[in-house]
Design a protein around this motif. Structure first.
Motif, mmCIF file in Angstrom:
data_model
loop_
_atom_site.group_PDB
_atom_site.id
_atom_site.type_symbol
_atom_site.label_atom_id
_atom_site.label_comp_id
_atom_site.label_asym_id
_atom_site.label_seq_id
_atom_site.Cartn_x
_atom_site.Cartn_y
_atom_site.Cartn_z
ATOM 1 N N LEU A 237 0.843 -1.194 0.000
ATOM 2 C CA LEU A 237 0.000 0.000 0.000
ATOM 3 C C LEU A 237 0.878 1.243 0.000
ATOM 4 C CD1 LEU A 237 -2.422 -1.086 2.877
ATOM 5 C CD2 LEU A 237 -2.731 -1.443 0.430
ATOM 6 N N LYS A 238 0.327 2.324 -0.536
ATOM 7 C CA LYS A 238 1.025 3.609 -0.497
ATOM 8 C C LYS A 238 0.285 4.470 0.517
ATOM 9 C CE LYS A 238 3.318 6.634 -3.710
ATOM 10 N NZ LYS A 238 3.479 6.995 -5.114
ATOM 11 N N ILE A 239 0.905 4.645 1.688
ATOM 12 C CA ILE A 239 0.283 5.398 2.772
ATOM 13 C C ILE A 239 1.206 6.551 3.149
ATOM 14 C CG2 ILE A 239 -0.547 5.293 5.154
ATOM 15 C CD1 ILE A 239 -1.066 2.294 4.670
ATOM 16 N N ASP A 240 0.683 7.761 3.100
ATOM 17 C CA ASP A 240 1.453 8.971 3.416
ATOM 18 C C ASP A 240 2.743 9.047 2.600
ATOM 19 O OD1 ASP A 240 -0.496 9.614 5.306
ATOM 20 O OD2 ASP A 240 0.569 8.545 6.902
ATOM 21 N N LYS B 16 4.587 -3.307 7.251
ATOM 22 C CA LYS B 16 6.046 -3.208 7.271
ATOM 23 C C LYS B 16 6.469 -2.190 6.228
ATOM 24 C CE LYS B 16 10.165 -5.932 6.309
ATOM 25 N NZ LYS B 16 10.655 -7.212 5.822
ATOM 26 N N ASN B 17 7.224 -1.187 6.663
ATOM 27 C CA ASN B 17 7.754 -0.202 5.734
ATOM 28 C C ASN B 17 8.749 -0.915 4.824
ATOM 29 O OD1 ASN B 17 9.481 1.836 4.554
ATOM 30 N ND2 ASN B 17 8.505 3.277 5.971
ATOM 31 N N VAL B 18 8.514 -0.861 3.528
ATOM 32 C CA VAL B 18 9.322 -1.615 2.569
ATOM 33 C C VAL B 18 10.766 -1.132 2.555
ATOM 34 C CG1 VAL B 18 9.585 -2.147 0.121
ATOM 35 C CG2 VAL B 18 7.333 -2.195 1.148
ATOM 36 N N VAL B 19 10.983 0.154 2.753
ATOM 37 C CA VAL B 19 12.332 0.705 2.685
ATOM 38 C C VAL B 19 13.091 0.503 3.997
ATOM 39 C CG1 VAL B 19 13.680 2.801 2.305
ATOM 40 C CG2 VAL B 19 11.627 2.386 0.957
ATOM 41 N N SER B 20 12.480 0.884 5.121
ATOM 42 C CA SER B 20 13.196 0.838 6.404
ATOM 43 C C SER B 20 13.021 -0.483 7.149
ATOM 44 C CB SER B 20 12.728 1.985 7.303
ATOM 45 O OG SER B 20 11.386 1.770 7.720
ATOM 46 N N GLY B 21 11.959 -1.229 6.856
ATOM 47 C CA GLY B 21 11.718 -2.490 7.547
ATOM 48 C C GLY B 21 10.970 -2.338 8.859
ATOM 49 N N LYS B 22 10.628 -1.114 9.229
ATOM 50 C CA LYS B 22 9.917 -0.854 10.482
ATOM 51 C C LYS B 22 8.480 -1.370 10.389
ATOM 52 C CE LYS B 22 8.748 2.924 13.564
ATOM 53 N NZ LYS B 22 8.744 4.371 13.749
ATOM 54 N N ILE B 23 8.015 -2.022 11.459
ATOM 55 C CA ILE B 23 6.657 -2.575 11.478
ATOM 56 C C ILE B 23 5.776 -1.723 12.387
ATOM 57 C CG2 ILE B 23 5.261 -4.557 12.164
ATOM 58 C CD1 ILE B 23 7.492 -6.353 11.248
ATOM 59 N N VAL B 24 4.605 -1.347 11.866
ATOM 60 C CA VAL B 24 3.653 -0.547 12.637
ATOM 61 C C VAL B 24 2.271 -1.196 12.565
ATOM 62 C CG1 VAL B 24 4.858 1.655 12.334
ATOM 63 C CG2 VAL B 24 3.159 0.962 10.669
ATOM 64 N N ASP B 25 1.467 -0.948 13.588
ATOM 65 C CA ASP B 25 0.078 -1.404 13.601
ATOM 66 C C ASP B 25 -0.797 -0.258 13.124
ATOM 67 O OD1 ASP B 25 0.616 -3.950 14.678
ATOM 68 O OD2 ASP B 25 0.700 -3.124 16.701
ATOM 69 N N VAL C 233 -7.876 2.460 -0.189
ATOM 70 C CA VAL C 233 -6.462 2.732 0.055
ATOM 71 C C VAL C 233 -5.715 2.581 -1.262
ATOM 72 C CG1 VAL C 233 -4.450 2.050 1.401
ATOM 73 C CG2 VAL C 233 -6.711 1.758 2.366
ATOM 74 N N GLU C 234 -4.740 3.460 -1.485
ATOM 75 C CA GLU C 234 -3.962 3.399 -2.720
ATOM 76 C C GLU C 234 -2.961 2.242 -2.648
ATOM 77 O OE1 GLU C 234 -1.073 6.253 -5.446
ATOM 78 O OE2 GLU C 234 -1.965 7.055 -3.616
ATOM 79 N N THR C 235 -2.933 1.435 -3.691
ATOM 80 C CA THR C 235 -1.979 0.325 -3.753
ATOM 81 C C THR C 235 -0.794 0.726 -4.621
ATOM 82 O OG1 THR C 235 -3.119 -0.651 -5.638
ATOM 83 C CG2 THR C 235 -3.740 -1.449 -3.454
ATOM 84 N N ALA C 236 0.316 0.058 -4.402
ATOM 85 C CA ALA C 236 1.518 0.313 -5.194
ATOM 86 C C ALA C 236 1.875 -0.953 -5.956
ATOM 87 C CB ALA C 236 2.671 0.719 -4.282
ATOM 88 N N THR C 237 2.346 -0.779 -7.163
ATOM 89 C CA THR C 237 2.753 -1.920 -7.971
ATOM 90 C C THR C 237 4.220 -2.212 -7.703
ATOM 91 O OG1 THR C 237 1.206 -1.244 -9.675
ATOM 92 C CG2 THR C 237 2.880 -2.840 -10.303
#
Length: 187
Positions: free
Chosen positions: A13-16, A42-51, A60-64
């Protein structure tokens, strides 16, 4: 665009303005109030996991994200060079993008590279890699109640903990995600 009913593990997903991958999700319908979806992202770049919680039906906008099979060629300074198996294009990926799994990369290893809008996001190695031990001390069996471990240097330069019976020249199966010893490879 996707709504919460389209959520599945692995969806990006693309969020913020940031790419977030769904690690797990749960649709909740409480007895009182509207339904909602709890997710672990999970943030794809940093690896940080958030709820994060979404109301049911929210769009929600999706990313390819394009996952390509590539071959690791060589290390060039702080970059690693990979070749696309279909187009034979070569791309350089920084060590920061690859992360800690770079220590298990061997030349000509097949990997998967996730790309978004032409930019590499992350590199996925096979779950287990087979590497040779280039140096390890002789393990002395002592009077310990559990099996001991010792450090061993692999052919890529990575250092992992192995059982005492492993010798220099042995070929080992290593988990590329956490660097743990999985077993010896029978020749």
């Amino acid at each position: 665009m996707a709504d919460t009913s389209d959520f599945k593990n692995g969806l990006v997903l693309k969020i913020d303005g940031q790419l977030q991958q769904i690690v797990e999700f749960q649709h909740v319908k409480p007895g009182k109030g509207p339904a909602f979806v709890r997710t672990k992202l999970k943030n794809v770049v940093s690896g940080k996991i958030v709820d994060k919680t979404f109301n049911a039906g929210v769009k929600v906008e999706t990313a390819t994200v394009d996952r390509r099979d590539m071959t690791y060629l060589y290390h060039d300074g702080s970059d690693y060079v990979f070749m696309d198996g279909e187009t034979f294009d070569q791309i350089s990926i920084s060590e920061a993008t690859i992360g800690s799994s770079a220590r298990f990369l061997l030349e000509n290893m097949a990997v998967q590279v996730a790309m978004h809008e032409g930019a590499p996001l992350y590199v996925e190695l096979p779950v287990s890699v087979e590497l040779e031990v280039t140096h390890t001390d002789i393990g002395l069996q002592g009077d310990r109640s559990t099996g001991g471990t010792k450090p061993a240097t692999l052919e890529t330069g990575a250092e992992v903990q192995v059982p005492l019976f492993i010798n220099t020249g042995d070929k080992l199966r290593i988990d590329s995600r956490d660097g743990s010893y999985l077993g010896r490879v029978n020749a």
